[in-house]
Write a protein that holds these residues in place. Structure first.
Motif, PDB file in Angstrom:
ATOM      1  N   THR A 314       4.994  -7.334  11.225  1.00 42.13           N
ATOM      2  CA  THR A 314       5.514  -8.021  10.032  1.00 42.13           C
ATOM      3  C   THR A 314       5.331  -9.533  10.136  1.00 42.13           C
ATOM      4  OG1 THR A 314       7.792  -8.083  10.891  1.00 42.13           O
ATOM      5  CG2 THR A 314       7.182  -6.193   9.494  1.00 42.13           C
ATOM      6  N   VAL A 321       0.691 -13.264   3.934  1.00 40.28           N
ATOM      7  CA  VAL A 321       1.260 -13.440   2.581  1.00 40.28           C
ATOM      8  C   VAL A 321       1.379 -14.929   2.255  1.00 40.28           C
ATOM      9  CG1 VAL A 321       3.343 -13.139   1.188  1.00 40.28           C
ATOM     10  CG2 VAL A 321       2.451 -11.221   2.497  1.00 40.28           C
ATOM     11  N   ILE A 330       6.732 -13.392  -4.870  1.00 40.23           N
ATOM     12  CA  ILE A 330       6.512 -12.086  -4.248  1.00 40.23           C
ATOM     13  C   ILE A 330       7.681 -11.141  -4.516  1.00 40.23           C
ATOM     14  CG2 ILE A 330       5.945 -10.841  -2.128  1.00 40.23           C
ATOM     15  CD1 ILE A 330       3.856 -12.928  -2.900  1.00 40.23           C
ATOM     16  N   ALA A 332       8.906  -7.307  -3.629  1.00 40.48           N
ATOM     17  CA  ALA A 332       8.605  -6.357  -2.563  1.00 40.48           C
ATOM     18  C   ALA A 332       9.268  -5.006  -2.797  1.00 40.48           C
ATOM     19  CB  ALA A 332       9.042  -6.919  -1.214  1.00 40.48           C
ATOM     20  N   ALA A 334      10.204  -2.068  -0.092  1.00 40.39           N
ATOM     21  CA  ALA A 334      10.236  -1.907   1.366  1.00 40.39           C
ATOM     22  C   ALA A 334      10.958  -0.631   1.771  1.00 40.39           C
ATOM     23  CB  ALA A 334      10.921  -3.116   2.019  1.00 40.39           C
ATOM     24  N   PHE A 349      10.497 -11.916   7.245  1.00 44.73           N
ATOM     25  CA  PHE A 349      10.303 -12.093   5.798  1.00 44.73           C
ATOM     26  C   PHE A 349      11.272 -13.114   5.188  1.00 44.73           C
ATOM     27  CE2 PHE A 349       8.797  -7.501   6.125  1.00 44.73           C
ATOM     28  CZ  PHE A 349       7.451  -7.836   6.067  1.00 44.73           C
ATOM     29  N   PHE A 353      10.528 -13.340  -0.210  1.00 43.26           N
ATOM     30  CA  PHE A 353      10.559 -12.470  -1.382  1.00 43.26           C
ATOM     31  C   PHE A 353      11.558 -12.943  -2.435  1.00 43.26           C
ATOM     32  CE2 PHE A 353       9.670  -8.961   1.932  1.00 43.26           C
ATOM     33  CZ  PHE A 353       8.316  -9.257   1.936  1.00 43.26           C
ATOM     34  N   VAL A 356      13.629  -7.701  -3.686  1.00 43.20           N
ATOM     35  CA  VAL A 356      13.247  -6.596  -2.806  1.00 43.20           C
ATOM     36  C   VAL A 356      13.910  -5.320  -3.305  1.00 43.20           C
ATOM     37  CG1 VAL A 356      13.161  -5.706  -0.445  1.00 43.20           C
ATOM     38  CG2 VAL A 356      13.203  -8.175  -0.825  1.00 43.20           C
ATOM     39  N   LEU A 407       4.254  -6.617  -3.169  1.00 38.19           N
ATOM     40  CA  LEU A 407       3.919  -6.228  -1.802  1.00 38.19           C
ATOM     41  C   LEU A 407       4.731  -4.995  -1.444  1.00 38.19           C
ATOM     42  CD1 LEU A 407       2.579  -6.822   0.983  1.00 38.19           C
ATOM     43  CD2 LEU A 407       4.602  -8.166   1.538  1.00 38.19           C
ATOM     44  N   ILE A 408       4.053  -3.935  -1.054  1.00 38.46           N
ATOM     45  CA  ILE A 408       4.709  -2.692  -0.621  1.00 38.46           C
ATOM     46  C   ILE A 408       4.551  -2.626   0.890  1.00 38.46           C
ATOM     47  CG2 ILE A 408       4.766  -0.188  -0.870  1.00 38.46           C
ATOM     48  CD1 ILE A 408       3.217  -0.648  -3.568  1.00 38.46           C
ATOM     49  N   CYS A 409       5.661  -2.537   1.632  1.00 42.28           N
ATOM     50  CA  CYS A 409       5.557  -2.711   3.082  1.00 42.28           C
ATOM     51  C   CYS A 409       6.668  -1.997   3.843  1.00 42.28           C
ATOM     52  CB  CYS A 409       5.584  -4.201   3.419  1.00 42.28           C
ATOM     53  SG  CYS A 409       7.119  -5.026   2.928  1.00 42.28           S
TER      54      CYS A 409
END
Length: 429
Positions: A314, A321, A330, A332, A334, A349, A353, A356, A407-409
């Motif tokens: 990460t 990123v 951003i 996200a 997650a 992170f 973001f 989220v 962002l998919i994480c």
């Protein structure tokens, strides 16, 4: 046997969990006539970067006209991704036939109290398939650790590769970098060649050096000075390597180091007499693919998928990123597994973001969505738990515009579940 029945047979062994040790898989392979002894391998261990390095080496070998096997784990979308030849995953019918052949041996062993695990069976299936198909070279990714991993049944490989080592699976592999490096270095066999990732942590590197020396291996430390970075953007990285212009479809500083590691492996193979032309290196790099590693699923709207799931991963993702999406807000989605260093991974992170949306990945080891949201809230993020992938996607996509990116994480399990949904949504737009 149908494909669905074959998968059920494989998954039926899940309940036996992971049991370190090579005796069982060696016995199973001996019952098959030791197919692994008919093959040549590039064996790859490490905490991060294994998959990218494997994908690059395999792609270059394929472009060099070698019949190239690739064994990776875990898969992202389809189980058959785990074993491929020349970039094509094993067919459902082929896998079913192999399970039909091998599973009776698993049951025979079980009757004698020798319980094969899921990963041991998958390793045996792959070895048998690669041998049947008479692969010239197999790029073999370690499942977990190295020393006691089922893939370590092979004799001295063409090249042993140690990618970036960091703290992960500490309950199994040890709680220091030296202990983890010891496990990873278990793949280094006598009188071989070992290629090591550049910029390795000194504690880990000391173990790699001493193991290579003890086992009479020539140690090659990949050198970032061998490449010059010409361009870096969200689409990929342009490199110059010994006069070659190489297009790397992966992004991030860490991927340059993975590329340099792969190039060092290629150079060692050339010294052994493998015919790998410059144009094969260029073509192999540009056509390499590796889903869920800073993968751009869509440019408009901008949607990026990444499976990084430990603090080192990460940290690399957060750096990428900031570098490539720094001018975007951003959003996200997650999801993480509870047995990871969630606090360490999430901490990277901080401040990144605007929103989220958390969910529990499709795994018995998943961290609850509410608990993950609380982890993000503890770093000051505006985090909201959601019921499932569809709910998270609906909420995130409703906020997406030209000034933002999604962002998919957090997990490869999440990536595997959500990737086809996103692609289907984009296709039906």
């Amino acid at each position: 046997m149908t494909y669905e029945e074959a998968l059920k047979k494989i998954e039926s062994l899940l309940r036996f969990g992971s049991k370190p040790g090579l005796d069982r898989v060696q016995k199973l392979l001996s019952l098959l006539g030791n197919p692994q002894d008919k093959l040549k391998f590039i064996h790859v261990a490490g905490t991060n970067g294994k998959g990218s390095t494997c994908a690059l080496v395999a792609s270059v070998l394929k472009k060099s006209q070698y019949k190239t096997g690739l064994f990776i784990s875990p898969f992202v979308t389809d189980f058959c991704e785990r074993m491929q030849i020349n970039g094509e995953m094993i067919g459902h019918e082929e896998l079913s036939a192999l399970v039909e052949k091998i599973f009776p041996l698993v049951e025979q062993m079980a009757a004698n109290g020798e319980i094969i695990t899921e990963f041991e069976l998958i390793t045996a299936l792959a070895m048998e398939w690669f041998a049947q198909e008479q692969c010239d070279v197999v790029v073999l990714e370690v499942g977990l650790g190295g020393r006691l991993d089922a893939t370590n049944v092979i004799s001295t490989p063409l090249v042993s590769v140690i990618t970036s080592i960091s703290l992960d699976h500490t309950a199994i592999l040890g709680d220091t970098l030296a202990k983890i490096a010891y496990e990873k270095c278990g793949i280094i066999k006598d009188n071989g060649v070992t290629v090591c990732y550049p910029g390795q942590n000194p504690e880990a590197l000391a173990v790699i050096r001493s193991t290579a020396e003890e086992r009479k291996n020539r140690l090659v430390i990949a050198d970032t000075d061998s490449v010059e970075v010409l361009s870096m953007n969200i689409s990929g990285t342009g490199l110059e390597y010994r006069g070659l212009l190489v297009s790397l479809p992966f992004i991030g500083e860490h991927q340059i180091k993975n590329a340099v590691t792969a190039l060092a492996v290629i150079e060692e193979l050339k010294k052994m007499g493998y015919h790998i032309a410059d144009h094969s290196i260029e073509a192999g790099f540009s056509s390499a693919s590796f889903p869920a590693r800073m993968e751009v699923l869509s440019a408009d709207p901008l949607i990026v998928l990444d499976g990084a799931h430990n603090p080192d991963g990460t940290a690399a993702l957060a750096g990428a990123v900031k570098k490539y999406l720094g001018n975007k807000k951003i959003i996200a989605i997650a999801g993480m597994l509870a047995d990871k260093d969630v606090s360490g991974a999430v901490g990277n992170f901080t401040g990144l973001f605007s929103r989220v949306f958390t969910l529990a990945p499709n795994s018995p080891r998943a961290l609850d969505a509410k608990a993950l949201a609380e982890k993000f809230q503890s770093i000051g993020a505006n985090a909201e738990p959601t019921e499932n992938a569809d709910a998270a996607l609906a909420k995130a996509l409703s906020l997406l515009n030209a000034d933002s990116a999604l962002l998919i994480c957090g997990s490869l399990y999440l990536a595997g579940d959500i990737r086809p949904r996103v692609l289907e949504l984009l296709h039906t737009k």
